[in-house]
Enzyme design. Structure first.
Site, short mmCIF file in Angstrom:
data_model
loop_
_atom_site.label_atom_id
_atom_site.label_comp_id
_atom_site.label_asym_id
_atom_site.label_seq_id
_atom_site.Cartn_x
_atom_site.Cartn_y
_atom_site.Cartn_z
N ILE A 132 75.39 76.94 -20.49
CA ILE A 132 74.20 76.30 -21.03
C ILE A 132 73.18 77.34 -21.47
CG2 ILE A 132 72.24 74.82 -20.43
CD1 ILE A 132 74.19 73.28 -18.58
N SER B 67 69.11 69.92 -11.17
CA SER B 67 70.47 69.37 -11.29
C SER B 67 70.45 67.89 -11.01
CB SER B 67 71.41 70.07 -10.30
OG SER B 67 72.65 69.39 -10.20
N TYR C 288 74.19 74.18 -2.43
CA TYR C 288 73.82 74.13 -3.84
C TYR C 288 72.70 73.11 -4.07
CZ TYR C 288 74.21 73.26 -8.87
OH TYR C 288 73.92 73.10 -10.21
N LYS D 230 68.77 73.45 -5.54
CA LYS D 230 68.26 72.72 -6.70
C LYS D 230 67.05 71.86 -6.33
CE LYS D 230 70.82 74.28 -10.01
NZ LYS D 230 70.24 74.94 -11.21
#
Length: 299
Positions: A19, A143, A169, A173
């Site tokens: 991205i 996210s 993770y 985020k």
């Protein structure tokens, strides 16, 4: 597509792949001077070559950055501070957590240390050049996973609770979005002419992305899930960074959650909790050893 960005300068962490690459390519195509911040110089050079091939314009610079290493973060911030202006700092870079809990050289859990604490430090150290650029923006990238799992403010780095890669993770985020909302509050209180506008890319995969030699490879895939390519996953961050109507404190994501054009989205409830955000901010300053000073409005 973004407006004409001629004369503006943007820095994109992880701008060498995924991205981040498409954010950098689309900014360059719109006339911006783009600084690629990347850990791997060979991949960054390949990204710069691909951007030039696609847009006919060269990137402004490649700056080494390892977000898991605060010395590297400080060196990269020093390079950015030498620029004439910095209209946007886009926090695109991020890593997935390891299957087993690992730490950075500073002892941080690797996902939180890289995805949140590294960007926290980079933003703190580049705030003077951001504040000296009228209308500049910081774009933390969260996210869609934050909608699926709760944040544990008492155990940021999963030192006491049971570790899993997905939880680590997601913790990182959530921390990014809490940082975005607390940064917005502090910028407003300080009267600083910088906006904090968060974004998330939805579900973006290489197989649905345009091929870029040296960056990604085309693939045949059968998938019925609602996803889009990484070129479109770049759109929410791009809109947050460049839309003249975007306001500090907003959060952009794909219209249909996992895919679609970028629209204003609703953040997880946790990230709007002022007490949790303020506590995380203080913890981030302590862990990184970097006080986050906010200059007054640029005159």
């Amino acid at each position: 597509m973004p407006p004409d960005l001629t004369g503006r300068t943007y820095a994109v962490t992880g701008g060498n792949a995924g991205i981040g690459y498409f954010i950098a390519e689309q900014l360059t195509a719109a006339g911006a001077d783009v600084v690629l911040l990347a850990r791997n110089d060979q991949r960054a050079q390949a990204a710069a070559a691909a951007i030039r091939s696609q847009t006919g314009r060269a990137v402004a610079a490649i700056v080494p950055l390892d977000l898991a290493d605060l010395a590297s973060v400080a060196a990269a911030a020093g390079r950015l501070s030498e620029l004439d202006r910095l209209d946007g700092l886009i926090h695109n870079a991020g890593i997935n957590a390891a299957k087993e809990r690992r730490t950075t050289r500073h002892g941080f859990e690797v996902a939180v240390g890289t995805n949140h604490l590294g960007h926290f430090a980079l933003t703190a150290l580049t705030m003077p050049i951001l504040a000296a650029t009228p209308g500049s923006r910081v774009v933390p990238v969260g996210s869609i996973m934050t909608k699926a799992a709760a944040f544990d403010p008492e155990d940021l780095q999963l030192e006491r609770s049971k570790y899993s890669a997905q939880k680590a993770y997601t913790q990182s985020k959530h921390a990014i979005l809490l940082f975005a909302t607390e940064l917005d509050r502090r910028l407003r209180a300080a009267g600083t002419d910088v906006r904090a506008i968060a974004a998330h890319p939805g579900l973006s995969i290489d197989a649905f992305s345009p091929a870029r030699p040296g960056i990604n490879q085309p693939a045949t895939i059968r998938l019925t899930a609602p996803v889009h390519g990484k070129d479109r996953g770049a759109w929410p961050a791009l809109r947050a960074a460049t839309d003249p109507d975007a306001r500090s404190g907003q959060y952009y994501g794909p219209k249909y959650g996992s895919f679609g054009p970028p629209v204003i989205a609703s953040p997880p409830r946790t990230s709007t909790d002022p007490a949790i955000a303020a506590s995380l901010w203080a913890q981030s300053e302590t862990l990184t050893g970097i006080p986050f000073h906010l200059p007054a409005r640029h005159q």
